[in-house]
Design a protein around this motif. Sequence first.
Motif, PDB file in Angstrom:
ATOM      1  N   LEU A   1       0.845  -1.204   0.000  1.00 46.02           N
ATOM      2  CA  LEU A   1       0.000   0.000   0.000  1.00 46.02           C
ATOM      3  C   LEU A   1       0.880   1.254   0.000  1.00 46.02           C
ATOM      4  N   LYS A   2       1.952   1.221   0.780  1.00 48.68           N
ATOM      5  CA  LYS A   2       2.878   2.363   0.819  1.00 48.68           C
ATOM      6  C   LYS A   2       3.479   2.624  -0.570  1.00 48.68           C
TER       7      LYS A   2
ATOM      8  N   ARG B   1       1.031   4.060  -3.088  1.00 49.13           N
ATOM      9  CA  ARG B   1       0.795   5.483  -2.858  1.00 49.13           C
ATOM     10  C   ARG B   1       1.863   6.324  -3.572  1.00 49.13           C
TER      11      ARG B   1
ATOM     12  N   LEU C   1       1.340   5.997  -7.433  1.00 49.97           N
ATOM     13  CA  LEU C   1       0.214   6.785  -7.939  1.00 49.97           C
ATOM     14  C   LEU C   1       0.579   8.260  -7.984  1.00 49.97           C
ATOM     15  N   LYS C   2       1.299   8.728  -6.989  1.00 48.67           N
ATOM     16  CA  LYS C   2       1.704  10.134  -6.966  1.00 48.67           C
ATOM     17  C   LYS C   2       2.723  10.420  -8.073  1.00 48.67           C
TER      18      LYS C   2
ATOM     19  N   THR D   1      11.016   4.122   0.545  1.00 50.08           N
ATOM     20  CA  THR D   1      10.354   4.940  -0.467  1.00 50.08           C
ATOM     21  C   THR D   1      10.758   6.386  -0.198  1.00 50.08           C
TER      22      THR D   1
ATOM     23  N   ASN E   1       5.316  12.292   4.236  1.00 48.04           N
ATOM     24  CA  ASN E   1       4.147  11.413   4.138  1.00 48.04           C
ATOM     25  C   ASN E   1       4.378  10.304   3.101  1.00 48.04           C
ATOM     26  N   TYR E   2       5.337  10.517   2.218  1.00 43.55           N
ATOM     27  CA  TYR E   2       5.619   9.526   1.175  1.00 43.55           C
ATOM     28  C   TYR E   2       7.014   8.914   1.340  1.00 43.55           C
TER      29      TYR E   2
END
Lengths: 64, 479
Positions: free
Chosen positions: A48-49, A52, A55-56, B425, B443-444
């Motif tokens: 899921l991370k 995210r 997608l960004k 990430t 947040n990412y």
Amino acid sequence: MEDKSVKDLTEYVPYSKEARSFMAPTKYTVFIRTFIPWQLVKFIYYNLKMLRVLLKGHGRFMDT
Amino acid sequence: MARIVVLGTGFAGNTAALNLKKELGSKHEVIVISPRKNFSYVPSLVWVGVGSMQPEKTQFDLEPVYKKHGIIFKEGAAEEIRPDSRDQYVVVKYSDGKTEQIKYDYLINATGPKLNYAATPGLGPDAGYSDSICTLPHAVKTRDNYLKAVEKMKQGKRQKFVVGTGHGTATCQGAAFEFIHNLEFDLNRRGVRRNADITWISNEPALGDFGVGGVIVKKNGNLVSGKLFAESTFLEKGIKWVERAHVRKVEEGSLDYVNIEGEEGKLDFDFAMLIPPFAGIPIAYIDKDGNDIKSQMCVPSGFMKVDADYLSAAKPFEEWKNSDWPKKYNNPVYKNIFAAGIAFAPPHSISKPFKAPDGTLIVPSPPRTGMASGIIGHTVALSIIDMVKKGAEEATQQASMTEFGAICITSMGKSMTRGSAALLTMDPVVPNYEKYKFGRNLNYTFGDIGLAGHWVKYMLHYLFMWKMKGKFLWQFIPD
């Protein structure tokens, strides 16, 4: 021949330069890193991370 | 009919070729030129190097893939590019010595790196004393040398291992970091770890820099530096390290280095795996009058100039800006020539550069492999598709490394029940201090270590092999 620029944290030396920014995993952390039931949960969480970020990032193929 | 020529079959080149053909169809021609007809999944070569993955699992033949997709493949090396003659063309040399001029309307240089072992005397597996995992033949040779050391340890002999970077400006610290952890894991698995001394040597300003200026992640309610995580893995595994170091020379059984502080040192080894610095693939650029214009087309290291601000390299680190980085990856003079993946010249490093007192530059070069390569290759393909289909005069798509994020999975042991990997990430790849206090969107930006990370790495191996083979629904697998 080895010299002082070789860092060796295999033994914790109080007040040494290396000890100023010390971090090491506890036995619990080492255990949980390969505890399969918890890692199955982590596997879903990781995906899921990553999704995210993907997608960004992929939304940035844009016309200028 | 437009003809697009792609040089190279790595992540950037293959991604570009497949996407171009998918969108342009049979009305236009896509030609791929490479001296190698195999695709090599480089991220898994760390496993080949310690004998935990069969070499053939990291390779496949591209010819049937390209045949199926209608892409023309030429197995040869691009030797010369003529960008401004009436008929722009690439001169290709084949293995039998014959040459061919291949005209193009659009050209993508995705040739990847030349492994510049010559930069450090004694470096490399061909004419030196160290091993490498940058290509499959080198990874196989590394595996053979590693297994010889293992046999000696089984006989009770102590062995010294040194892993890291072999030059002050090398890149791919992540691959070396993966290798040292896989080596340590494999030695444990084989029951000989007690007979091994393992040392890391790197040009990073600090452990965990990885050439991207390090990373800050949220962890248990704190903001924590990736440096601490990297150090903790070495502490846990009993690995010593030397950081901020330039390897001056490698000899049989030892290497000499100098670090940023000017401290000189020597490491003895029985086995050394050292990543070399990269340079651009040597290709001649000739103008219509027959003049060599390589200096206009490429930076001194041989990488191709794109829409980056190369004058910024002369400025101090504190004055570097995000706008220095390229967005469209087209050459500023010849707008129909693009560079993708490692082939494009970054404006400067991402990490802060340092010099040893004797003037030796010590800074990791920017990594632009894997996911970044795929994204840039895809972006360039989309721009060319717009130029062909919509008649756009120049590139229409952009993907700056200061804007897009990346996922890095660093293997730390290959086993489905006892292995682990660090999953990281980051968004964006190049820290954007103008936008974010800590350089990245927290947040990412995420980091964790565990077995699940290995499962992800293993899954991605097969997922990307599927995508690169252009199999069913390949286009839905992200770059």
